[in-house]
Design an enzyme around this catalytic site. Structure first.
Site, PDB file in Angstrom:
ATOM      1  CG  ASP A  82      -2.076  -0.978   1.068  1.00 52.12           C
ATOM      2  OD1 ASP A  82      -2.230  -1.566  -0.017  1.00 52.12           O
ATOM      3  OD2 ASP A  82      -2.809  -1.182   2.059  1.00 52.12           O
ATOM      4  CE  LYS A 134      -3.443  -4.345   0.793  1.00 48.30           C
ATOM      5  NZ  LYS A 134      -4.573  -3.668   1.435  1.00 48.30           N
ATOM      6  CB  CYS A 151      -3.054  -3.212   4.784  1.00 45.47           C
ATOM      7  SG  CYS A 151      -4.699  -2.566   4.398  1.00 45.47           S
TER       8      CYS A 151
END
Length: 263
Positions: A61, A171, A204
Site C-alpha cells: 500500500d 488486494k 493492512c
C-alpha cells in the site's frame, strides 16, 4: 537460436523457480535445486538467519491515496507524513534485494470500478455515513477514484516505481491473501520467507503478515520500512504482536549491512 529438436526438454512454468521440463514424450517434474544462501541478522539481540534464495519482500500500500499529499487520506484530514517514512529506506533496500534475485511483490488496494466484490462491511469502514469520499468515489481535488485499479489514487508513489521483474498484486481487503492470487504467486516463486514493508503497519501490513504466518510462511517485519498514520501505541502493539505471535522484526539497515558483509 532456440533449440527446436523434438527430444529437447523445455521448461514449463510461469517461474523458473517452479518449472517442469517437458517434451512430447517425457515430463520431468524435478525442480532445479536452489542453493541455500544464508543471511544472518538479529531481532532484539537474538540471531536470526534466513535463506535469501527462498525469500521475497512484500511491499504493501505505498500508494498515492495513502502516501501523497493529494491523496485520499490527506483529503480526509490525515497527516500522511508518517506514511512517507518507508520511502527512503525502501529506495535503498529494493535495488540491493533485486541484485540478490530476491523477488519484489507490490501488494496494493486496486478495487473494481463497480465494487462488486466489496461487501458493505468493507465500504462502511471508509464511508460510514454513505456521503463521505469512500472507495471508488472521485477525489474532489483531482477526480481520481479512491483505491480504484488503474487510477492515480491507487498508483504506487513515484519515488517507488516497480521495475521489470517485480510482481504486482491487487488486494481488496486488509489482508492481501483474502480473495487474491497472492498465495499462488508466492508458492510459484518457491518462497518460504517473506519480508514485510509498507503501510499501515497496524492494519493492512499486520493483517497480511498474520495470514502469511497462518499459511506457514516465515514472516519478518522491517521496522524502518513500515509505518502507520495511527497513534504511536498502534505501532508499538504491532511490533509486540509480531514478535510475540507471528514472526520477527528486523530492518532494511540491518539487511543492507549483512549483505555488504557477505560480499
Amino acid at each position: 537460436m532456440a533449440d527446436t529438436s523434438s527430444d529437447t526438454l523445455l521448461p514449463l512454468g510461469a517461474s523458473p523457480r517452479n518449472a517442469w521440463k517437458v517434451n512430447a514424450g517425457a515430463v520431468d517434474m524435478t525442480r532445479d535445486p536452489v542453493p541455500v544462501r544464508p543471511l544472518s541478522v538479529s531481532d532484539n539481540g537474538r540471531s536470526l538467519t534466513f535463506d535469501l534464495g527462498r525469500t521475497g519482500i512484500v511491499v504493501i500500500d505505498m500508494q498515492n491515496d495513502f502516501c501523497h499529499a493529494d491523496g485520499w487520506l490527506s483529503h480526509i484530514g490525515v497527516d500522511v507524513t508518517p506514511a512517507r517514512k518507508p520511502i527512503e529506506p525502501l529506495r535503498k533496500l529494493l535495488p540491493a534485494l533485486r541484485a540478490q534475485d530476491v523477488p519484489v511483490i507490490w501488494l496494493n488496494w486496486g478495487n473494481r470500478a463497480d465494487r462488486m466484490n466489496l461487501p458493505p462491511s468493507v465500504l462502511h469502514v471508509y464511508d460510514p455515513d454513505g456521503r463521505s469520499i469512500g472507495i471508488g468515489k472521485p477525489l474532489p481535488k483531482n477526480g481520481a477514484h479512491v483505491l480504484e485499479k488503474g487510477s492515480w489514487a491507487a498508483d504506487i508513489v513515484d519515488e517507488l516505481r516497480p521495475e521489470t521483474g517485480d510482481v504486482s498484486v491487487a488486494k481488496y481487503r486488509m489482508s492481501g491473501f483474502q480473495d487474491t492470487e497472492l498465495d499462488s504467486i508466492l508458492r510459484n516463486l518457491n518462497l518460504t520467507t517473506l519480508l514485510f514493508a509498507g503501510v499501515n503497519a497496524d492494519q493492512c501490513v499486520l493483517c497480511t503478515l498474520q495470514d502469511a504466518s497462518f499459511l506457514g510462511y516465515d514472516a519478518i517485519l522491517l521496522e524502518d520500512c513500515t509505518a502507520t498514520t495511527s497513534p504511536q501505541f498502534c505501532m508499538e502493539a504491532t511490533l509486540y504482536n509480531v514478535r510475540q505471535c507471528f514472526g520477527f522484526v528486523n530492518s532494511a539497515s540491518q539487511i543492507l549491512e549483512a549483505l555488504g558483509s557477505n560480499e
